[in-house]
Enzyme design. Structure first.
Site, short mmCIF file in Angstrom:
data_model
loop_
_atom_site.label_atom_id
_atom_site.label_comp_id
_atom_site.label_asym_id
_atom_site.label_seq_id
_atom_site.Cartn_x
_atom_site.Cartn_y
_atom_site.Cartn_z
N THR A 1 42.55 51.09 8.45
CA THR A 1 41.22 51.94 8.52
C THR A 1 40.84 51.64 10.51
OG1 THR A 1 40.35 50.27 7.53
CG2 THR A 1 41.68 51.79 6.33
N GLY A 2 40.32 52.74 10.93
CA GLY A 2 39.57 52.71 11.09
C GLY A 2 39.96 52.66 12.78
N SER A 3 41.03 52.78 12.93
CA SER A 3 42.09 52.45 14.38
C SER A 3 42.35 53.60 15.31
CB SER A 3 43.23 52.49 13.66
OG SER A 3 43.75 53.29 12.92
N THR A 4 41.36 54.18 15.44
CA THR A 4 41.46 55.69 16.92
C THR A 4 41.08 54.48 18.06
OG1 THR A 4 39.61 56.43 15.72
CG2 THR A 4 41.22 57.60 15.37
N GLY B 1 39.12 50.53 19.47
CA GLY B 1 38.60 49.41 19.44
C GLY B 1 39.58 48.13 18.89
N SER C 1 33.10 39.48 10.07
CA SER C 1 32.42 39.45 10.82
C SER C 1 31.47 38.00 11.01
CB SER C 1 31.53 40.17 11.21
OG SER C 1 30.22 40.41 12.25
N TYR D 1 24.02 44.50 8.13
CA TYR D 1 25.51 44.49 8.07
C TYR D 1 25.77 43.36 7.74
CZ TYR D 1 29.00 43.65 11.56
OH TYR D 1 30.26 43.26 11.84
#
Length: 264
Positions: A13-16, A18, A141, A154
């Protein structure tokens, strides 16, 4: 160590861009067919084309959808009904004084950084258990442990993701499915160079500039440089492999020694 994921399907996921894009490339180079996720079709198609040029032999699949919504998650599940490897990488971050964070912002961080992982795990874990093999990896993180004063919302969300990882590992106990969290430290992603040069001498070459930044602003780091996204991808690829079959319920650090504790 030769890692062969041929025949496995992964969703990142969120792999377009970075860290997510680096993970997708790492899994593809190991032989997996990798679904690329982002909110919009245009950005996903562009990423599939770009990553396909980087790994020509790979089979990248488009899986667009805003997984912070039920509708977007359903689109992704329809596009890729079965996966062997789920990497919950999507996340947002930003600095804000603690007393200025309103309820809506707290909810947004929890929704995007935590509930997306819950939602996708809930969608794919049953199938993994039926097939008696699977990997769920949640990218968290160092801020989960060393909560930053300037973005405690965050940090809160990443701490929650550690709990989610441990809980789902128990749900998957004895099934052949492993669930782990990967703790990423300060990473060389988009925009970080501008950020670094706002704080250190712009005349310095990049290698010296990042080391000066780490020395002054991130002195806890033991490698004294930013982590490259590919270094996080290496851990993910290993944990996705049969070699990591006895590693589950863990919080594994790729933080350059940033967190000043032995566990996790």
């Amino acid at each position: 160590m030769l890692i062969d994921l041929t025949g496995r399907t992964a969703l990142v996921t969120g792999s377009t861009q970075g860290i997510g894009a680096a993970i997708a490339v790492g899994l593809a180079r190991a032989g997996a067919r990798v679904a690329i996720n982002g909110r919009g079709r245009e950005s996903v198609d562009a990423a599939v084309a770009r990553l396909g040029r980087e790994v020509p032999e790979a089979g990248f699949l488009p899986a667009p959808g805003d997984i912070s919504t039920d509708e977007g998650a359903a689109r992704v599940l329809d596009a890729v009904p079965h996966v062997d490897i789920l990497v919950n990488n999507l996340g947002i971050f930003g600095a804000r004084p603690a007393l200025d964070i309103d309820d809506a912002e707290w909810r947004r961080y929890f929704e995007v950084n935590v509930l997306t992982a819950v939602r996708m795990t809930r969608g794919y874990l049953p199938g993994m258990r039926e097939r008696a093999w699977g990997r769920v990896l949640n990218i968290t993180s160092d801020s989960a442990i060393a909560i930053p004063a300037e973005m405690i919302h965050y940090g809160m969300s990443k701490t929650a993701l550690l709990a989610v990882s441990r809980g789902f590992a128990k749900e998957a106990a004895g099934s052949g499915v492993t669930v782990n969290a990967v703790i990423a430290g300060p990473t060389h992603t988009g925009g970080i160079e501008d950020f670094v040069y706002e704080l250190v001498d712009r005349a310095l070459p990049w290698d010296r500039a990042q080391r000066e930044f780490m020395r002054v602003y991130r002195p806890q780091s033991l490698i004294q440089r930013l982590i490259e996204p590919e270094e996080i991808a290496h851990m993910v690829v290993y944990l996705s492999s049969p070699f990591a079959s006895a590693t589950t319920g863990g919080a594994l650090r790729v933080d350059g020694g940033y967190v000043d504790s032995i566990l996790p």
